[in-house]
Motif scaffolding. Structure first.
Motif, PDB file in Angstrom:
ATOM      1  N   GLY A 110       0.808  -1.216   0.000  1.00  0.00           N
ATOM      2  CA  GLY A 110       0.000   0.000   0.000  1.00  0.00           C
ATOM      3  C   GLY A 110       0.838   1.262   0.000  1.00  0.00           C
ATOM      4  N   THR A 111       1.868   1.297   0.846  1.00  0.00           N
ATOM      5  CA  THR A 111       2.738   2.469   0.907  1.00  0.00           C
ATOM      6  C   THR A 111       3.503   2.651  -0.397  1.00  0.00           C
ATOM      7  N   ALA A 112       3.938   1.552  -0.996  1.00  0.00           N
ATOM      8  CA  ALA A 112       4.669   1.635  -2.264  1.00  0.00           C
ATOM      9  C   ALA A 112       3.789   2.223  -3.363  1.00  0.00           C
ATOM     10  N   VAL A 113       2.550   1.775  -3.428  1.00  0.00           N
ATOM     11  CA  VAL A 113       1.624   2.306  -4.438  1.00  0.00           C
ATOM     12  C   VAL A 113       1.363   3.786  -4.194  1.00  0.00           C
ATOM     13  N   LEU A 114       1.200   4.149  -2.929  1.00  0.00           N
ATOM     14  CA  LEU A 114       0.941   5.551  -2.591  1.00  0.00           C
ATOM     15  C   LEU A 114       2.114   6.442  -2.997  1.00  0.00           C
ATOM     16  N   ILE A 115       3.335   6.019  -2.666  1.00  0.00           N
ATOM     17  CA  ILE A 115       4.516   6.809  -3.019  1.00  0.00           C
ATOM     18  C   ILE A 115       4.652   6.915  -4.535  1.00  0.00           C
ATOM     19  N   GLY A 116       4.442   5.799  -5.222  1.00  0.00           N
ATOM     20  CA  GLY A 116       4.550   5.819  -6.675  1.00  0.00           C
ATOM     21  C   GLY A 116       3.532   6.744  -7.320  1.00  0.00           C
ATOM     22  N   ASN A 167      -2.167  -4.595 -14.526  1.00  0.00           N
ATOM     23  CA  ASN A 167      -3.611  -4.335 -14.513  1.00  0.00           C
ATOM     24  C   ASN A 167      -4.288  -5.027 -13.333  1.00  0.00           C
ATOM     25  N   LYS A 168      -3.803  -6.218 -12.991  1.00  0.00           N
ATOM     26  CA  LYS A 168      -4.349  -6.928 -11.836  1.00  0.00           C
ATOM     27  C   LYS A 168      -4.032  -6.183 -10.546  1.00  0.00           C
ATOM     28  N   LEU A 169      -2.820  -5.625 -10.471  1.00  0.00           N
ATOM     29  CA  LEU A 169      -2.425  -4.846  -9.298  1.00  0.00           C
ATOM     30  C   LEU A 169      -3.298  -3.602  -9.151  1.00  0.00           C
ATOM     31  N   LEU A 170      -3.547  -2.915 -10.254  1.00  0.00           N
ATOM     32  CA  LEU A 170      -4.360  -1.701 -10.209  1.00  0.00           C
ATOM     33  C   LEU A 170      -5.818  -1.992  -9.859  1.00  0.00           C
ATOM     34  N   ALA A 171      -6.231  -3.231 -10.041  1.00  0.00           N
ATOM     35  CA  ALA A 171      -7.619  -3.598  -9.749  1.00  0.00           C
ATOM     36  C   ALA A 171      -7.831  -4.027  -8.300  1.00  0.00           C
ATOM     37  N   LEU A 172      -6.753  -4.164  -7.527  1.00  0.00           N
ATOM     38  CA  LEU A 172      -6.893  -4.563  -6.126  1.00  0.00           C
ATOM     39  C   LEU A 172      -7.643  -3.484  -5.344  1.00  0.00           C
ATOM     40  N   PRO A 173      -8.578  -3.871  -4.488  1.00  0.00           N
ATOM     41  CA  PRO A 173      -9.364  -2.882  -3.727  1.00  0.00           C
ATOM     42  C   PRO A 173      -8.501  -1.942  -2.896  1.00  0.00           C
ATOM     43  N   ASP A 174      -7.468  -2.484  -2.239  1.00  0.00           N
ATOM     44  CA  ASP A 174      -6.610  -1.645  -1.401  1.00  0.00           C
ATOM     45  C   ASP A 174      -5.877  -0.607  -2.236  1.00  0.00           C
ATOM     46  N   VAL A 175      -5.393  -1.029  -3.397  1.00  0.00           N
ATOM     47  CA  VAL A 175      -4.680  -0.109  -4.282  1.00  0.00           C
ATOM     48  C   VAL A 175      -5.629   0.955  -4.821  1.00  0.00           C
ATOM     49  N   LYS A 176      -6.808   0.541  -5.247  1.00  0.00           N
ATOM     50  CA  LYS A 176      -7.782   1.489  -5.787  1.00  0.00           C
ATOM     51  C   LYS A 176      -8.207   2.502  -4.735  1.00  0.00           C
ATOM     52  N   THR A 177      -8.343   2.053  -3.487  1.00  0.00           N
ATOM     53  CA  THR A 177      -8.733   2.965  -2.408  1.00  0.00           C
ATOM     54  C   THR A 177      -7.661   4.012  -2.159  1.00  0.00           C
ATOM     55  N   LYS A 178      -6.407   3.580  -2.095  1.00  0.00           N
ATOM     56  CA  LYS A 178      -5.320   4.517  -1.839  1.00  0.00           C
ATOM     57  C   LYS A 178      -5.157   5.504  -2.993  1.00  0.00           C
ATOM     58  N   LEU A 179      -5.317   5.038  -4.220  1.00  0.00           N
ATOM     59  CA  LEU A 179      -5.208   5.940  -5.361  1.00  0.00           C
ATOM     60  C   LEU A 179      -6.374   6.925  -5.389  1.00  0.00           C
ATOM     61  N   ASP A 180      -7.547   6.455  -5.019  1.00  0.00           N
ATOM     62  CA  ASP A 180      -8.726   7.320  -5.020  1.00  0.00           C
ATOM     63  C   ASP A 180      -8.587   8.439  -3.995  1.00  0.00           C
ATOM     64  N   ARG A 181      -7.932   8.152  -2.877  1.00  0.00           N
ATOM     65  CA  ARG A 181      -7.764   9.163  -1.829  1.00  0.00           C
ATOM     66  C   ARG A 181      -6.930  10.342  -2.296  1.00  0.00           C
TER      67      ARG A 181
END
Length: 263
Positions: free
Chosen positions: A186-192, A230-244
């Motif tokens: 989650g933190t990695a996706v957020l930083i990226g 694409n599978k990574l971007l579809a994960l609920p946790d990833v989508k939530t953090k990106l949406d924030r």
């Protein structure tokens, strides 16, 4: 009349005080003797208990640092952080090495600590505070953005060039996120995501932001990589953090992305 700097200091002090109270109260131990009358094991909150606790000491240290920085001449600070276009690659490399070195401390025997099956923390003995528990990824989270912003300003118009400007910064961002991803996806996706936003705000071209592979990469490998992303971007946790942070991912096939770049 209060100056802008004094108002900022008071606001920071108020937020810091509120944070100390919240963290201290959240860490209180309660003995559930009965549903109607729970008993506080540690005796409850008091000014002495708050200030003598680790959180209170950290707050006092932060206030001391803010007070000391108030006496540092502004010109000296501006000179220290002034962008230097001629040292773009040097500072980017030094910053990347420092951040990666900090992240790798979580694997250093003696100070690395594993909690909940995750290696995210280091513990450093301190004379006054006892043992300091530090999560390097939290420090890197903000430092990475500062490094990207500083280098983006130093790069100037070079940032619009794909290979000479944007790619080196994306490589650093990718390496940092890859190391963090091993322990905290989650933190990695957020930083990226926030890092990409910083680069776009600094002048990078939108169609330059994507995942690229060498031209000779076999098509099956490209397809598997595309499917995994694409599978990574579809994960609920990833989508939530990106949406924030207001990021809307746009999963595409390799052919669609190639067409977008060529347009």
């Amino acid at each position: 009349m209060l100056r802008n700097g004094q108002i900022l200091f008071l606001c920071a002090l108020a937020l810091l005080t509120l944070g100390v109270l919240m963290v201290t109260s959240a860490g209180m131990q309660i003995d559930q003797a009965s549903a109607e009358q729970p008993i506080l094991v540690d005796g409850g909150l008091s000014p002495i208990a708050i200030m003598s606790g680790r959180t209170g000491m950290y707050a006092a240290l932060a206030i001391g640092v803010m007070g000391a920085m108030a006496f540092v001449p502004q010109r000296l600070v501006e000179r220290a952080i002034k962008p230097r276009p001629g040292r773009f690659y040097l500072m980017l490399g030094v910053g990347a090495a420092a951040l990666l070195g900090l992240l790798l401390l979580v694997y250093l025997p003696g100070i690395a600590r594993e909690k909940n099956f995750s290696s995210r923390w280091i513990e450093i003995p301190a004379p006054v505070f006892g043992t300091l528990s530090i999560q390097p990824s939290e420090i890197v989270k903000w430092s990475m953005l500062g490094l990207l912003a500083w280098c983006a300003v130093s790069a100037g118009d070079r940032l619009r060039l794909f290979w000479r400007g944007l790619v080196p910064m994306l490589i650093v961002l990718g390496l940092v996120c890859a190391v963090i991803m091993k322990e905290d996806l989650g933190t990695a996706v957020l930083i990226g995501a926030v890092g990409v936003i910083v680069l776009l705000a600094a002048g990078a071209k939108v169609w330059h932001i994507g995942v690229l592979a060498p031209a000779a990469t076999p098509k099956p490998v490209v397809d598997r990589l595309n499917a995994a992303i694409n599978k990574l971007l579809a994960l609920p946790d990833v989508k939530t953090k990106l949406d924030r942070i207001g990021v809307v991912p746009m999963p595409e096939t390799p052919a669609e992305f190639n067409k977008r770049i060529q347009e």
